[in-house]
Scaffold this motif. Structure first.
Motif, short mmCIF file in Angstrom:
data_model
loop_
_atom_site.label_atom_id
_atom_site.label_comp_id
_atom_site.label_asym_id
_atom_site.label_seq_id
_atom_site.Cartn_x
_atom_site.Cartn_y
_atom_site.Cartn_z
N PRO A 67 0.84 -1.20 0.00
CA PRO A 67 0.00 0.00 0.00
C PRO A 67 0.88 1.26 0.00
CG PRO A 67 -0.69 -1.55 1.70
CD PRO A 67 0.60 -2.06 1.18
N ARG A 68 0.33 2.35 -0.49
CA ARG A 68 1.08 3.59 -0.63
C ARG A 68 1.73 4.02 0.69
NH1 ARG A 68 0.73 7.70 -4.44
NH2 ARG A 68 -1.12 6.69 -5.31
N ALA A 69 0.97 4.00 1.79
CA ALA A 69 1.50 4.47 3.07
C ALA A 69 2.64 3.58 3.56
CB ALA A 69 0.38 4.50 4.11
N GLU A 70 2.50 2.26 3.40
CA GLU A 70 3.55 1.34 3.85
C GLU A 70 4.81 1.49 3.00
OE1 GLU A 70 4.23 -3.47 4.52
OE2 GLU A 70 2.19 -2.66 4.30
N ALA A 71 4.63 1.66 1.69
CA ALA A 71 5.77 1.85 0.80
C ALA A 71 6.51 3.14 1.16
CB ALA A 71 5.31 1.88 -0.65
N LYS A 72 5.78 4.20 1.44
CA LYS A 72 6.42 5.47 1.80
C LYS A 72 7.15 5.35 3.13
CE LYS A 72 5.65 10.41 2.38
NZ LYS A 72 4.68 11.54 2.32
N ALA A 73 6.56 4.65 4.11
CA ALA A 73 7.22 4.48 5.41
C ALA A 73 8.54 3.72 5.26
CB ALA A 73 6.29 3.74 6.36
N ARG A 74 8.53 2.68 4.44
CA ARG A 74 9.77 1.92 4.24
C ARG A 74 10.78 2.76 3.47
NH1 ARG A 74 9.86 -4.06 1.66
NH2 ARG A 74 8.26 -4.39 3.27
N ALA A 75 10.31 3.51 2.47
CA ALA A 75 11.21 4.37 1.71
C ALA A 75 11.88 5.40 2.62
CB ALA A 75 10.44 5.07 0.59
N LEU A 76 11.12 6.01 3.50
CA LEU A 76 11.68 7.00 4.42
C LEU A 76 12.67 6.36 5.39
CD1 LEU A 76 8.48 9.12 5.16
CD2 LEU A 76 10.53 9.87 3.92
N HIS A 77 12.39 5.13 5.79
CA HIS A 77 13.30 4.41 6.69
C HIS A 77 14.67 4.26 6.04
CE1 HIS A 77 14.73 1.33 9.53
NE2 HIS A 77 15.19 0.71 8.46
N TYR A 78 14.70 3.84 4.77
CA TYR A 78 15.98 3.62 4.12
C TYR A 78 16.64 4.92 3.67
CZ TYR A 78 15.61 -1.37 4.52
OH TYR A 78 15.54 -2.64 5.05
N LEU A 79 15.86 5.93 3.38
CA LEU A 79 16.46 7.24 3.12
C LEU A 79 17.15 7.76 4.38
CD1 LEU A 79 13.75 8.96 0.91
CD2 LEU A 79 16.07 8.31 0.22
N ASP A 80 16.56 7.51 5.52
CA ASP A 80 17.20 7.89 6.78
C ASP A 80 18.49 7.10 6.97
OD1 ASP A 80 17.14 9.29 9.43
OD2 ASP A 80 16.99 7.23 10.18
N LYS A 81 18.48 5.83 6.58
CA LYS A 81 19.67 4.98 6.71
C LYS A 81 20.84 5.56 5.92
CE LYS A 81 18.68 1.13 9.06
NZ LYS A 81 19.54 0.63 10.15
N VAL A 82 20.56 6.12 4.73
CA VAL A 82 21.64 6.66 3.91
C VAL A 82 21.83 8.16 4.11
CG1 VAL A 82 21.33 4.86 2.17
CG2 VAL A 82 20.14 7.05 1.89
N GLY A 83 21.18 8.72 5.12
CA GLY A 83 21.37 10.11 5.48
C GLY A 83 20.70 11.11 4.57
N LEU A 84 19.64 10.69 3.88
CA LEU A 84 18.97 11.58 2.93
C LEU A 84 17.52 11.88 3.28
CD1 LEU A 84 20.35 10.37 -0.53
CD2 LEU A 84 20.97 12.43 0.74
N ALA A 85 17.12 11.61 4.51
CA ALA A 85 15.74 11.91 4.91
C ALA A 85 15.38 13.38 4.68
CB ALA A 85 15.52 11.50 6.36
N PRO A 86 16.30 14.34 4.93
CA PRO A 86 15.95 15.75 4.69
C PRO A 86 15.70 16.08 3.21
CG PRO A 86 17.83 15.59 6.18
CD PRO A 86 17.61 14.23 5.59
N PHE A 87 16.11 15.17 2.31
CA PHE A 87 15.96 15.42 0.87
C PHE A 87 14.85 14.57 0.26
CE2 PHE A 87 20.26 16.51 2.05
CZ PHE A 87 20.50 17.69 1.37
N ALA A 88 13.96 14.06 1.09
CA ALA A 88 12.91 13.15 0.61
C ALA A 88 12.04 13.78 -0.46
CB ALA A 88 12.06 12.68 1.78
N ASP A 89 11.79 15.09 -0.37
CA ASP A 89 10.90 15.75 -1.32
C ASP A 89 11.65 16.48 -2.43
OD1 ASP A 89 8.57 14.93 0.03
OD2 ASP A 89 8.81 16.55 1.49
N ALA A 90 12.97 16.28 -2.47
CA ALA A 90 13.77 16.90 -3.54
C ALA A 90 13.65 16.08 -4.82
CB ALA A 90 15.22 17.01 -3.10
#
Length: 324
Positions: A161-184
């Motif tokens: 589902p969209r919400a679950e996919a976004k949550a996992r995407a944000l988790h791994y973006l945080d892992k690589v230090g790019l959470a602040p650039f999620a909407d870039a």
């Protein structure tokens, strides 16, 4: 100097193929894996495979491709095993078929001989259990934001589902230090940042094997080292299984815990060596430099010997003709 093509039936962090008269590159076997427990992502299942057998088995694989003039053999009779949580590196000179072999494992190319098996099942095409990170920076659709780039394959392949996919995407973006650039958008990111997004996207898929085809080769030296360090930190957290292609001996020793050396074209197995004892802290060590020189000799010894023999034969022929 020959390669012993034996396989072991049980997982061990030490290399299973050695060289006649030469001990494998080795250190404390326990140094291959630390004691940290992987931190789980949302919906995450540990990719660490059972210790009873290989996760990925490459058995006698030969690969060919068609050029404009002829059919070219890229690899010949290549065999090796990759176990769960391995950082397995394919190392060889340009043109030895290592990238072609990676594409075959990904399912994009069918071998002309031998088999590729994942979890005991023959690989017959691409699948979400194998995800590739390529060398090129522009792997991301430019019209999608960073988080959309990471979440999109999750929705398509994993059908989340969209919400679950976004949550996992944000988790791994945080892992690589790019959470602040999620909407870039990708065009606003540097090359290194784009590769970190590509790595986050690949890890979010939670593949059985992460395939990386010279992912840092186009980066400057400082960014390349930082990306290597970040990859090792991610592995320390997640303990994913990595198959990594490079032509840099130093990168192979630092990134991998096991290295398969491939000869010049067509790629054949020269040796399988241990590298879990080395890290970036080892770069200036005498032992590290000695192993770089040793691997260089293993990679190019056959080619140099062939050239020397050819030159000797030419001289003998010239001398014979002169005295005829």
């Amino acid at each position: 100097m020959t390669v012993t093509p034996s396989r072991l039936g049980a997982h061990a962090p030490l290399a299973r193929r050695g060289l006649e008269g030469a001990a494998p590159i080795a250190g404390d076997a326990d140094a291959a894996f630390g004691q940290r427990t992987p931190r789980a992502a949302p919906g995450y299942a540990s990719p660490i495979a059972d210790a009873g057998g290989p996760l990925l088995a490459i058995d006698g694989v030969s690969l060919e491709y068609r050029s404009r003039e002829r059919i070219v053999r890229a690899t010949h009779d290549v065999s090796f095993d990759v176990y769960g949580s391995d950082r397995f590196v394919l190392l060889g000179p340009s043109g030895c078929g290592k990238s072609t072999l990676l594409k075959a494992i990904a399912g994009f190319i069918e071998p002309v001989g031998g088999t590729i098996a994942l979890d005991g099942q023959r690989v017959r095409g691409p699948g979400p259990d194998r995800v590739v990170v390529f060398q090129e920076f522009d792997q991301l659709p430019p019209w999608k934001t960073v988080v959309e780039n990471v979440a999109f394959p999750l929705r398509v392949a994993r059908k989340l589902p969209r919400a679950e996919a976004k949550a996992r995407a944000l988790h791994y973006l945080d892992k690589v230090g790019l959470a602040p650039f999620a909407d870039a958008y990708p065009h606003t990111l540097s090359g290194g940042m784009k590769q970190r997004v590509a790595i986050a996207r690949a890890l979010a898929m939670q593949p059985r094997v992460l395939l990386m085809d010279e992912p840092f080769a186009a980066l400057d030296a400082l960014t390349r080292r930082k990306m290597q360090e970040e990859l090792l930190r991610l592995w320390d957290d997640e303990r994913f299984t990595l198959l990594f292609v490079t032509h840099s001996i130093e990168e192979a020793l630092v990134v991998g815990n096991r290295i398969l050396l491939l000869s010049a074209h067509p790629g054949r197995v020269r040796a399988e060596l241990n590298s879990h004892a080395w890290s970036h802290a080892s770069l200036d060590d005498e032992g590290f430099r000695a192993n770089v020189a040793r691997i260089h000799g293993l990679l190019f010894e056959t080619e140099m010997n062939a050239e020397a023999n050819a030159e000797a034969n030419r001289e003998e022929r010239i001398n014979a003709e002169a005295h005829a």
